[in-house]
Design a protein around this motif. Structure first.
Motif, PDB file in Angstrom:
ATOM      1  N   GLY A 191       0.854  -1.189   0.000  1.00  0.00           N
ATOM      2  CA  GLY A 191       0.000   0.000   0.000  1.00  0.00           C
ATOM      3  C   GLY A 191       0.883   1.230   0.000  1.00  0.00           C
ATOM      4  N   PHE A 192       0.271   2.402   0.158  1.00  0.00           N
ATOM      5  CA  PHE A 192       1.038   3.655   0.085  1.00  0.00           C
ATOM      6  C   PHE A 192       1.686   3.961   1.434  1.00  0.00           C
ATOM      7  CE2 PHE A 192       1.061   7.366  -2.980  1.00  0.00           C
ATOM      8  CZ  PHE A 192       2.285   7.807  -2.536  1.00  0.00           C
ATOM      9  N   ALA A 193       3.001   4.019   1.437  1.00  0.00           N
ATOM     10  CA  ALA A 193       3.749   4.271   2.666  1.00  0.00           C
ATOM     11  C   ALA A 193       4.310   5.688   2.661  1.00  0.00           C
ATOM     12  CB  ALA A 193       4.883   3.259   2.800  1.00  0.00           C
ATOM     13  N   PHE A 194       4.063   6.398   3.742  1.00  0.00           N
ATOM     14  CA  PHE A 194       4.586   7.757   3.877  1.00  0.00           C
ATOM     15  C   PHE A 194       5.579   7.798   5.039  1.00  0.00           C
ATOM     16  CE2 PHE A 194       4.048  11.834   6.269  1.00  0.00           C
ATOM     17  CZ  PHE A 194       4.826  12.597   5.426  1.00  0.00           C
ATOM     18  N   VAL A 195       6.773   8.345   4.771  1.00  0.00           N
ATOM     19  CA  VAL A 195       7.789   8.477   5.824  1.00  0.00           C
ATOM     20  C   VAL A 195       8.231   9.940   5.898  1.00  0.00           C
ATOM     21  CG1 VAL A 195      10.008   7.689   6.716  1.00  0.00           C
ATOM     22  CG2 VAL A 195       8.612   6.126   5.332  1.00  0.00           C
ATOM     23  N   ASP A 196       7.994  10.536   7.047  1.00  0.00           N
ATOM     24  CA  ASP A 196       8.409  11.916   7.307  1.00  0.00           C
ATOM     25  C   ASP A 196       9.763  11.848   8.010  1.00  0.00           C
ATOM     26  OD1 ASP A 196       8.071  14.761   7.761  1.00  0.00           O
ATOM     27  OD2 ASP A 196       7.549  14.278   9.848  1.00  0.00           O
ATOM     28  N   VAL A 197      10.803  12.439   7.410  1.00  0.00           N
ATOM     29  CA  VAL A 197      12.136  12.348   8.024  1.00  0.00           C
ATOM     30  C   VAL A 197      12.567  13.717   8.551  1.00  0.00           C
ATOM     31  CG1 VAL A 197      14.526  11.626   7.730  1.00  0.00           C
ATOM     32  CG2 VAL A 197      12.736  10.499   6.407  1.00  0.00           C
ATOM     33  N   LEU A 198      12.825  13.796   9.841  1.00  0.00           N
ATOM     34  CA  LEU A 198      13.348  15.027  10.438  1.00  0.00           C
ATOM     35  C   LEU A 198      14.759  15.210   9.889  1.00  0.00           C
ATOM     36  CD1 LEU A 198      12.251  14.247  14.116  1.00  0.00           C
ATOM     37  CD2 LEU A 198      11.040  15.685  12.453  1.00  0.00           C
ATOM     38  N   GLN A 199      14.945  16.262   9.110  1.00  0.00           N
ATOM     39  CA  GLN A 199      16.193  16.404   8.347  1.00  0.00           C
ATOM     40  C   GLN A 199      16.833  17.763   8.629  1.00  0.00           C
ATOM     41  OE1 GLN A 199      15.976  18.038   4.526  1.00  0.00           O
ATOM     42  NE2 GLN A 199      18.068  18.531   5.187  1.00  0.00           N
ATOM     43  N   PRO A 200      17.784  17.818   9.557  1.00  0.00           N
ATOM     44  CA  PRO A 200      18.416  19.103   9.829  1.00  0.00           C
ATOM     45  C   PRO A 200      19.036  19.741   8.578  1.00  0.00           C
ATOM     46  CG  PRO A 200      18.974  17.520  11.530  1.00  0.00           C
ATOM     47  CD  PRO A 200      18.262  16.756  10.450  1.00  0.00           C
TER      48      PRO A 200
END
Ligand code: SF4
Length: 322
Positions: free
Chosen positions: A190-199
């Motif tokens: 299915g559709f996977a969303f990954v939010d990455v905290l990226q300095p």
């Protein structure tokens, strides 16, 4: 032969700033792909515009560097044409949650089997650090003359409300954990969303590497206390295990409540996963019985002499509403 992360690295010169969190993200993705034995010719990387938009250039794989905010429709088109490819879309929070916000919301409800990674740094790094959609109201980075006048978008809350069936957050400098999250996202049906905290060390001097790693926040022994904590270490379980709608609703509500934690106690890990929802490809397959056996990318469109095989008149007749 076992793949190595280096097998996914292109020879393209990388001009990201030294110390940019983007390096941690592409390292984690390349490690995940190698461990999952996904050969470069089975992968398509798609990006929008921004520093993160350069990502496909740094990968040895199929790649498309598209228009601002449009990585998702391009990526979805690639996946639906050739479902055998692994497709990963990527971009910044400005690209995906600003100009691309409409695509972001509507991609969630379609549930195409692919992954989307947002490099979340709160600024438009490529154009000198203007406030981007995830920068908090009142925040004043070194690149802003006055504090941010807009309220921020919470990507996790928005993804959960939009119907994404895998919603996670990770931290760019915790490469090992990020790699595991990316592997789960790719494996997810299915559709996977990954939010990455990226300095972004060049323009965002608030959510820096030092901030996330505990600068100014000490534990009882006087040591810096990281501002992120792993959901899985707390016993949190966001996985829907049955097709019961009540369970799905409870897990979404639980994820939304968690998504409001921020600052000194910011959760990373998988907020929600639900593989009980049919993918878009499965729905298409029900409507078009040949879709899965001969997807569009494998269909012949012309004879050897170039004359088209499609009969446009017949297609129009089939679509006519009587
Ligand atoms: Fe990374 Fe920021 Fe430099 Fe862009 S401007 S490459 S996001 S550090």
């Amino acid at each position: 032969m076992a793949l190595k992360p280096a097998d996914f690295k292109s020879d393209f010169h990388n001009d990201w700033c030294p110390g940019c969190g983007d390096f941690g993200i592409i390292s984690a993705v390349q490690m995940a792909l190698a461990e999952m034995n996904i050969e470069p010719h089975r992968l398509a990387m798609v990006s929008g515009i921004g520093c993160s938009g350069k990502t496909p250039h740094f990968f040895k794989a199929y790649g498309v560097h598209t228009l601002h905010g449009r990585s998702l429709p391009f990526a979805i088109g690639i996946k639906l044409s050739n479902p055998k490819l692994e497709v990963i879309a990527c971009g910044g929070d400005g690209d995906g949650l600003g100009i691309g916000a409409g695509h972001f919301v509507n991609s969630g409800r379609r549930n195409v089997d692919m992954a989307y990674i947002v490099y979340d740094n709160g600024v438009y790094g490529l154009t000198k650090g203007q406030a981007a959609p995830t920068l908090k109201l009142g925040a004043k980075t070194k690149s802003l003359p006055v504090p941010n006048i807009n309220a921020s978008i919470n990507p996790i809350t928005l993804a959960l409300a939009s119907g994404y069936t895998f919603v996670a957050r990770a931290y760019a400098y915790d490469v090992r954990h990020l790699k595991e999250v990316v592997k789960r996202a790719i494996r997810h049906n299915g559709f996977a969303f990954v939010d990455v905290l990226q300095p972004c060390p060049t323009y965002n001097d608030i959510q820096t590497k030092e901030y996330w790693q505990g600068d100014g926040l000490l534990d009882a022994t006087g040591r810096p206390m990281p501002r992120t904590y792993k959901l899985e270490a707390t016993g949190y379980d966001g996985v829907v295990k049955t097709s019961n709608e009540g369970e799905m609703e409870d897990k979404i509500k639980q994820g939304i409540m968690k998504s409001f934690e921020w600052g000194d106690h910011t959760p990373i890990g998988v907020f929600y996963q639900n593989e009980q929802v049919p993918t878009y490809e499965e729905r298409l397959g029900e409507r078009m019985p040949t879709y899965n056996s001969v997807p569009p990318a494998e269909q012949e469109i012309a004879r050897r002499d170039g004359t088209p095989l499609a009969n446009i008149s017949r297609l129009l007749d089939e679509l006519r509403v009587s």
